[in-house]
Design a protein around this motif. Structure first.
Motif, short mmCIF file in Angstrom:
data_model
loop_
_atom_site.label_atom_id
_atom_site.label_comp_id
_atom_site.label_asym_id
_atom_site.label_seq_id
_atom_site.Cartn_x
_atom_site.Cartn_y
_atom_site.Cartn_z
N LEU A 598 -26.68 50.80 -29.67
CA LEU A 598 -26.03 51.31 -28.40
C LEU A 598 -25.26 50.18 -27.49
O LEU A 598 -24.26 50.38 -26.94
CB LEU A 598 -27.06 52.26 -27.59
CG LEU A 598 -26.64 52.76 -26.32
CD1 LEU A 598 -25.67 53.75 -26.58
CD2 LEU A 598 -27.79 53.36 -25.57
N GLU A 599 -25.88 49.10 -27.45
CA GLU A 599 -25.43 47.93 -26.90
C GLU A 599 -24.00 47.46 -27.51
O GLU A 599 -23.28 47.12 -26.73
CB GLU A 599 -26.42 46.80 -27.02
CG GLU A 599 -27.48 46.76 -25.88
CD GLU A 599 -28.28 45.39 -25.69
OE1 GLU A 599 -27.71 44.53 -26.43
OE2 GLU A 599 -28.92 45.26 -24.63
N ASP A 600 -23.87 47.38 -28.67
CA ASP A 600 -22.78 47.15 -29.47
C ASP A 600 -21.71 48.27 -29.21
O ASP A 600 -20.43 47.89 -29.03
CB ASP A 600 -22.80 47.06 -31.15
CG ASP A 600 -23.67 45.83 -31.43
OD1 ASP A 600 -23.97 45.18 -30.60
OD2 ASP A 600 -24.36 45.93 -32.49
N LEU A 601 -22.00 49.60 -29.14
CA LEU A 601 -20.90 50.57 -28.79
C LEU A 601 -20.59 50.50 -27.40
O LEU A 601 -19.47 50.56 -27.01
CB LEU A 601 -21.98 52.11 -28.83
CG LEU A 601 -20.92 53.18 -28.67
CD1 LEU A 601 -19.87 53.30 -29.44
CD2 LEU A 601 -21.95 54.37 -28.29
N ILE A 602 -21.66 50.13 -26.42
CA ILE A 602 -20.98 49.84 -25.03
C ILE A 602 -20.01 48.76 -24.80
O ILE A 602 -18.93 48.71 -24.42
CB ILE A 602 -22.31 49.99 -24.16
CG1 ILE A 602 -23.15 51.19 -24.05
CG2 ILE A 602 -21.81 49.37 -22.53
CD1 ILE A 602 -24.09 51.42 -23.39
N GLY A 603 -20.66 47.51 -25.45
CA GLY A 603 -20.05 46.45 -25.46
C GLY A 603 -18.60 46.42 -26.04
O GLY A 603 -17.66 45.83 -25.50
N SER A 604 -18.39 47.13 -27.02
CA SER A 604 -17.07 47.23 -27.70
C SER A 604 -16.08 48.34 -27.19
O SER A 604 -14.87 48.31 -27.47
CB SER A 604 -17.18 47.76 -29.08
OG SER A 604 -17.80 48.93 -29.17
N ASN A 605 -16.54 48.96 -25.88
CA ASN A 605 -15.69 50.01 -25.32
C ASN A 605 -15.61 49.71 -23.75
O ASN A 605 -15.22 50.70 -23.00
CB ASN A 605 -16.09 51.24 -25.50
CG ASN A 605 -15.98 51.82 -26.91
OD1 ASN A 605 -14.99 52.11 -27.23
ND2 ASN A 605 -17.00 51.68 -27.65
N ILE A 606 -15.79 48.37 -23.37
CA ILE A 606 -15.76 48.17 -21.98
C ILE A 606 -14.49 47.85 -21.37
O ILE A 606 -13.54 47.10 -22.13
CB ILE A 606 -16.60 46.79 -21.56
CG1 ILE A 606 -18.12 47.15 -22.01
CG2 ILE A 606 -16.31 46.38 -20.25
CD1 ILE A 606 -18.95 45.85 -21.61
N HIS A 607 -13.89 48.53 -20.55
CA HIS A 607 -12.41 48.18 -19.87
C HIS A 607 -12.86 48.01 -18.31
O HIS A 607 -13.75 48.64 -17.58
CB HIS A 607 -11.57 49.89 -20.27
CG HIS A 607 -11.50 49.93 -21.50
ND1 HIS A 607 -10.30 49.55 -22.07
CD2 HIS A 607 -12.14 50.57 -22.57
CE1 HIS A 607 -10.25 49.95 -23.26
NE2 HIS A 607 -11.55 50.77 -23.64
N LYS A 608 -11.61 47.39 -17.82
CA LYS A 608 -11.86 47.01 -16.49
C LYS A 608 -11.09 48.14 -15.72
O LYS A 608 -10.03 48.75 -16.28
CB LYS A 608 -11.05 45.74 -16.35
CG LYS A 608 -11.65 44.46 -16.63
CD LYS A 608 -12.66 44.16 -15.30
CE LYS A 608 -13.22 42.85 -15.68
NZ LYS A 608 -14.43 42.76 -14.68
N SER A 609 -11.60 48.49 -14.38
CA SER A 609 -10.83 49.38 -13.66
C SER A 609 -10.98 49.07 -12.18
O SER A 609 -11.32 47.78 -12.00
CB SER A 609 -11.59 50.76 -13.68
OG SER A 609 -12.85 50.84 -13.16
N MET A 610 -10.56 49.86 -11.29
CA MET A 610 -10.51 49.47 -9.97
C MET A 610 -12.03 49.34 -9.36
O MET A 610 -12.30 48.56 -8.60
CB MET A 610 -9.72 50.38 -8.98
CG MET A 610 -8.10 50.64 -9.31
SD MET A 610 -7.47 51.64 -8.46
CE MET A 610 -7.83 51.08 -6.67
N ASN A 611 -12.85 50.24 -9.85
CA ASN A 611 -14.17 49.94 -9.74
C ASN A 611 -15.18 49.13 -10.35
O ASN A 611 -16.27 49.09 -10.16
CB ASN A 611 -14.82 51.39 -9.89
CG ASN A 611 -14.13 52.61 -8.85
OD1 ASN A 611 -13.68 52.10 -7.55
ND2 ASN A 611 -13.82 53.55 -9.19
#
Length: 689
Positions: A598-611
């Motif tokens: 699950l950590e790998d899944l979250i880490g590979s789909n992180i995107h920057k946004s205004m928040n």
């Protein structure tokens, strides 16, 4: 006179030594023979101290003012028994027992020792059956209820401390007083057994004196049976009265102190205020007494005199109540006529306040400057407490009356927007069920606004019953102030603007000017520092250690401008401050970990946004992750664990942002934020199911 005062002053320095010798001397009284004149002196001392103890219990306002009473009870019991043994030795060996015993015997019995015996028996029965037995039962029940009520009272003290109503020193004193009160009732429960045992021992010693004296002096002393019965009957009754009367005084004092209700008044003041406060009661009593006096065969004059006294007293109290009611009406009219005073800022300012409080007209008495529950003072305490605990400077909080609100309603706004509302009753008390039972009180059902607990508004007459039942009792002002403080803590990041940040930095500049000059504006702007501080406050991390925060920003701000990454560096520097509130009593950190996949899944789909950083996942995946978090947390809570989520530094921020809306109170820590010397226990794992 001066020399006498000087001598007493010098003796007071050795009080502990003198008391120790006196207590040890009680054993000497039991063992060594005592001349009659010394026995007279000690019997007088015994009677004097017993009278003083009884009078003192009448003037004490709380049991803590006479906390030595249980120990005093034991000492006085041993003292009386020692005197009993000494008088028995004199009676059986010499056929006399001194002037004090002889005086009591002569005064009470006269020429008829049978009458004296009856009086002695009656006094003994009254002491054992009525006073001693009742005081013992009250001590037992008082001890049980006091111990049962301790958790609720502790919570009330903590609530007052958290709301700013009291400071840490006052809270510490109240906790000590609460512990002393529990110790007192526990000691009294055992000490009351001494009184009962003393009464039984007195009866046995009296019988021994009578039978022993008759046998010894009729067989060896040359007296006839009737002469020895008359002589020793009188001496025995005198000896019994000399010991039983002080014992009765101590028993009454014991009953007085354990039946004292917590109204912070002496017995005399309470007697006056409660028994003679209602003119209706006294008026009805006068009519009834007069009617009894008019019945044939009853003496008219005593009843008529008492009826006249009660009637006059009722009239005077009635007139006094009317005057008091008029004064209250005038005060209310004056209060309504005067304009409501807004606090801490000018009423001509129409800028949106960072935080404000609006109240219905029924809550206006809470802002009365002469009131003990003055909200202005409590709110000032909140601001100081937030500065001490969280490190932020809260702007002045304006209080307004709002006629559009219900009389008992209040609204809390941040920057002009309503964020919470609640309802309190000025003349009632809020009771919170500790969770062990349903409410068995009558009142207005409600929900405690700060923490969402089931509660009930009750009248003052039910306060004592609620206290004995173990409920947490909270005053109206405390309810509002606690709610306000929790909202300030929750929304502190919104209240920290550039102006507040500048004030914080300027305070640091006075002692640590080098740090501030190096960081602002050369490395970071004031706005960037503000954003880092807001990120910390958003996750309830106090910014008290501002020096460490600024030093960390100066170290990493040269190469890093992303405030989110800078915040993670600061969190690493504040690791002990962050972790300390999540440790259990053994200093261990209970954590829920994240499954590596699950950590790998979250880490590979992180995107920057205004928040900030956030993982972009399918809604169905997010739902499954949330379900796993909820079930894992519930399992840990059922086991009694207060846990945090422990994630890798790479995904900590993104995971927190993902669950912030659904689980705002869940704490997410990274491995970098746990000091190496803090033991960690894994109590669950969030899996991608």
């Amino acid at each position: 006179m001066q020399s006498v005062r000087a001598s007493l002053s010098s003796l007071s320095k050795y009080t502990e030594i003198l008391v120790a010798f006196a207590v040890v001397g009680i054993i000497a009284i039991i063992i060594l023979p005592m001349p009659a004149f010394l026995l007279d002196l000690l019997l007088t001392v015994n009677l004097t101290i017993s009278i003083m103890i009884l009078v003192l219990t009448l003037f004490t306002k709380t049991v803590l003012e006479f906390s030595i009473f249980p120990s005093m009870l034991l000492v006085m019991t041993m003292f009386r028994l020692g005197l009993n043994i000494s008088s028995t030795r004199l009676i059986l060996s010499e056929g006399k027992a001194g002037e004090v015993i002889n005086a009591f015997a002569t005064f009470v019995t006269g020429n008829n020792y049978v009458v004296g015996a009856v009086i002695f028996i009656i006094i003994t029965i009254v002491q054992m059956v009525v006073v001693t037995n009742g005081a013992g039962r009250v001590s037992e029940v008082g001890a049980r209820f006091t111990l049962d009520a301790m958790p609720g009272k502790q919570m009330a003290i903590d609530a007052d401390l958290n709301s700013g109503l009291i400071n840490e020193e006052t809270a510490k004193k109240r906790r000590q007083d609460l512990q002393r009160e529990a110790d007192f009732y526990g000691s009294m429960d055992g000490a009351s057994k001494f009184v009962k045992g003393d009464a039984i021992a007195g009866i046995i010693i009296t019988i021994i004196n009578l039978l022993g004296g008759i046998i010894i002096f009729s067989l060896q002393g040359g007296m006839t049976i009737m002469e020895s019965i008359g002589h020793f009957g009188r001496l025995t009754i005198g000896d019994g009265l000399v010991s039983q009367i002080p014992s009765l005084l101590i028993s009454v004092a014991s009953g007085m102190i354990v039946t004292r209700s917590g109204n912070d008044k002496s017995f005399g003041s309470t007697f006056r205020d409660e028994l003679f406060s209602g003119w209706k009661v006294m008026g009805i009593g006068a009519v009834v007494i007069l009617a009894i006096g008019l019945v044939p065969a009853f003496p008219t004059m005593p009843f008529a005199g008492m009826a006249a006294l009660l009637g006059v007293s009722a009239y005077l109290i009635y007139e006094n109540d009317k005057d008091e009611a008029k004064r209250k009406v005038k005060m209310e009219e004056k209060k309504k006529a005067s304009s409501f005073k807004e606090t801490e800022e000018s009423v001509t300012s129409y800028q949106v306040e960072p935080i404000s409080l609006e109240i219905g007209y029924g809550l206006i008495p809470l802002v009365d400057e002469g009131s003990d529950t003055n909200l202005v003072e409590h709110i000032t305490s909140i601001r100081k407490q937030c500065a001490r605990e969280m490190g932020i400077l809260i702007s002045p909080i304006r209080i307004r009356d709002n006629l559009q609100l219900d009389p008992h309603e209040y609204v809390i706004k941040i920057k002009g927007n309503q964020i919470a509302k609640g309802e309190i009753y000025v003349n009632k008390y809020l009771v919170i069920d500790p969770g062990t039972q349903d409410f068995d009180l009558t009142g207005i059902e409600t929900v405690e606004p700060a923490f969402g607990l089931a509660a009930l508004w009750i009248d003052e007459k039910d306060k004592e019953r609620a206290d004995l039942s173990g409920y947490t009792i909270v005053e109206p002002a405390t309810v509002l102030v606690t709610h306000l403080k929790e909202l300030v803590r929750k929304h502190s990041y919104e209240l920290l603007g550039r102006q507040e940040t500048k004030l914080l930095v300027d305070e640091i500049r006075e002692k640590y000017g080098v740090i501030v000059e190096e960081l602002i504006p050369g490395i970071l702007s004031l706005g960037e520092v503000q954003k880092v501080l807001q990120n910390l406050l958003r996750e309830n991390v106090p910014i008290i250690d501002l020096v460490t925060i600024l030093e960390t920003l100066a170290d990493h701000g040269v190469s890093i401008k992303d405030t989110e990454i800078l915040t993670e560096h600061v969190r690493h520097a504040l690791q002990r401050t962050i972790v300390k509130d999540h440790l259990d009593q053994e200093g261990e950190l209970k954590v829920v970990t994240i499954d590596p996949q699950l950590e790998d899944l979250i880490g590979s789909n992180i995107h920057k946004s205004m928040n900030g950083s956030i993982p972009v996942l399918e809604p169905e995946m997010i739902t499954r992750i949330f379900g796993s978090i909820r079930s894992t947390y519930d399992e840990a809570m059922m086991k009694g664990y207060q846990t945090v989520i422990l994630a890798s530094p790479k995904i900590r921020t993104a995971l927190k942002n993902l669950i912030a809306m659904t689980f705002p109170d869940f704490t997410v820590l990274s491995l970098n934020e746990v000091p190496n010397d803090i033991p960690i226990e894994v109590v669950g794992m969030v899996e991608f199911r």
